[in-house]
Design a protein around this motif. Structure first.
Motif, PDB file in Angstrom:
ATOM      1  N   GLU A  23      74.043  27.362  34.504  1.00  0.00           N
ATOM      2  CA  GLU A  23      73.389  28.506  33.852  1.00  0.00           C
ATOM      3  C   GLU A  23      72.184  28.081  33.017  1.00  0.00           C
ATOM      4  OE1 GLU A  23      73.995  31.668  34.705  1.00  0.00           O
ATOM      5  OE2 GLU A  23      75.387  30.723  36.118  1.00  0.00           O
ATOM      6  N   ALA A  24      72.302  26.973  32.296  1.00  0.00           N
ATOM      7  CA  ALA A  24      71.176  26.491  31.489  1.00  0.00           C
ATOM      8  C   ALA A  24      70.000  26.112  32.379  1.00  0.00           C
ATOM      9  CB  ALA A  24      71.606  25.307  30.630  1.00  0.00           C
ATOM     10  N   LEU A  25      70.286  25.456  33.501  1.00  0.00           N
ATOM     11  CA  LEU A  25      69.200  25.065  34.396  1.00  0.00           C
ATOM     12  C   LEU A  25      68.591  26.263  35.108  1.00  0.00           C
ATOM     13  CD1 LEU A  25      70.392  21.660  35.843  1.00  0.00           C
ATOM     14  CD2 LEU A  25      68.643  22.107  34.131  1.00  0.00           C
ATOM     15  N   LYS A  26      69.388  27.273  35.404  1.00  0.00           N
ATOM     16  CA  LYS A  26      68.817  28.507  35.974  1.00  0.00           C
ATOM     17  C   LYS A  26      67.753  29.070  35.032  1.00  0.00           C
ATOM     18  CE  LYS A  26      72.645  30.307  38.767  1.00  0.00           C
ATOM     19  NZ  LYS A  26      73.642  31.395  38.863  1.00  0.00           N
ATOM     20  N   ALA A  27      68.077  29.114  33.736  1.00  0.00           N
ATOM     21  CA  ALA A  27      67.128  29.635  32.747  1.00  0.00           C
ATOM     22  C   ALA A  27      65.891  28.747  32.640  1.00  0.00           C
ATOM     23  CB  ALA A  27      67.816  29.767  31.386  1.00  0.00           C
ATOM     24  N   ILE A  28      66.104  27.442  32.639  1.00  0.00           N
ATOM     25  CA  ILE A  28      64.970  26.512  32.558  1.00  0.00           C
ATOM     26  C   ILE A  28      64.073  26.665  33.779  1.00  0.00           C
ATOM     27  CG2 ILE A  28      64.325  24.058  32.643  1.00  0.00           C
ATOM     28  CD1 ILE A  28      66.873  23.553  30.901  1.00  0.00           C
ATOM     29  N   PHE A  29      64.658  26.642  34.957  1.00  0.00           N
ATOM     30  CA  PHE A  29      63.859  26.720  36.183  1.00  0.00           C
ATOM     31  C   PHE A  29      63.167  28.070  36.337  1.00  0.00           C
ATOM     32  CE2 PHE A  29      66.890  23.424  38.293  1.00  0.00           C
ATOM     33  CZ  PHE A  29      66.217  22.382  37.670  1.00  0.00           C
ATOM     34  N   ALA A  30      63.759  29.127  35.812  1.00  0.00           N
ATOM     35  CA  ALA A  30      63.152  30.453  35.907  1.00  0.00           C
ATOM     36  C   ALA A  30      61.893  30.561  35.051  1.00  0.00           C
ATOM     37  CB  ALA A  30      64.155  31.522  35.490  1.00  0.00           C
ATOM     38  N   ASN A  31      61.818  29.753  33.999  1.00  0.00           N
ATOM     39  CA  ASN A  31      60.723  29.883  33.036  1.00  0.00           C
ATOM     40  C   ASN A  31      59.779  28.695  32.958  1.00  0.00           C
ATOM     41  OD1 ASN A  31      61.486  32.489  31.886  1.00  0.00           O
ATOM     42  ND2 ASN A  31      63.310  31.409  31.202  1.00  0.00           N
ATOM     43  N   HIS A  32      60.077  27.631  33.688  1.00  0.00           N
ATOM     44  CA  HIS A  32      59.258  26.426  33.597  1.00  0.00           C
ATOM     45  C   HIS A  32      59.116  25.758  34.961  1.00  0.00           C
ATOM     46  CE1 HIS A  32      60.926  26.962  29.572  1.00  0.00           C
ATOM     47  NE2 HIS A  32      59.896  26.283  29.119  1.00  0.00           N
ATOM     48  N   LYS A  33      57.944  25.229  35.209  1.00  0.00           N
ATOM     49  CA  LYS A  33      57.745  24.349  36.357  1.00  0.00           C
ATOM     50  C   LYS A  33      58.010  22.935  35.845  1.00  0.00           C
ATOM     51  CE  LYS A  33      56.556  22.846  40.375  1.00  0.00           C
ATOM     52  NZ  LYS A  33      57.703  22.527  41.189  1.00  0.00           N
ATOM     53  N   THR A  34      59.136  22.368  36.228  1.00  0.00           N
ATOM     54  CA  THR A  34      59.521  21.051  35.739  1.00  0.00           C
ATOM     55  C   THR A  34      58.815  19.945  36.517  1.00  0.00           C
ATOM     56  OG1 THR A  34      61.454  21.108  37.184  1.00  0.00           O
ATOM     57  CG2 THR A  34      61.761  21.834  34.910  1.00  0.00           C
ATOM     58  N   ASN A  35      58.668  18.797  35.876  1.00  0.00           N
ATOM     59  CA  ASN A  35      58.109  17.631  36.562  1.00  0.00           C
ATOM     60  C   ASN A  35      59.092  17.115  37.593  1.00  0.00           C
ATOM     61  OD1 ASN A  35      55.689  17.537  35.087  1.00  0.00           O
ATOM     62  ND2 ASN A  35      56.668  16.419  33.433  1.00  0.00           N
TER      63      ASN A  35
END
Length: 87
Positions: free
Chosen positions: A70-82
């Motif tokens: 769930e935390a990574l879903k939120a991160i990936f939804a709002n950020h383009k990660t390296n």
């Protein structure tokens, strides 16, 4: 060219797992890298046990498969990660 950003240019040795345990760990590691790079939170979280933990680069903690997912879903939804790379 910045060799620090490209392990292949640095001629680092390629790791070749030999034992069953090494193969298992290597496959999990590769799965984590691939899932992160595809921003696939479900697959990333699925690589953990129910009591697994992740510590983010900022020191934040995610505990348990569901919280990690769930935390990574939120991160990936709002950020383009390296991208992560490995051998």
């Amino acid at each position: 060219m910045d060799t620090k950003a490209n392990p292949a240019v640095m001629n680092l040795p390629t790791f070749r797992p030999q034992t069953d345990d090494e193969i298992t760990v290597y496959n999990i590691y590769r799965g984590l890298l691939e899932s992160w790079n595809k921003q696939d939170a479900v697959n990333y979280g699925g690589l953990f046990m129910d009591n697994g933990s992740v510590v983010g680069y900022d020191g934040s903690q995610m505990n348990g498969k569901n919280e990690i997912t769930e935390a990574l879903k939120a991160i990936f939804a709002n950020h383009k990660t390296n991208l992560f790379v490995g051998k």
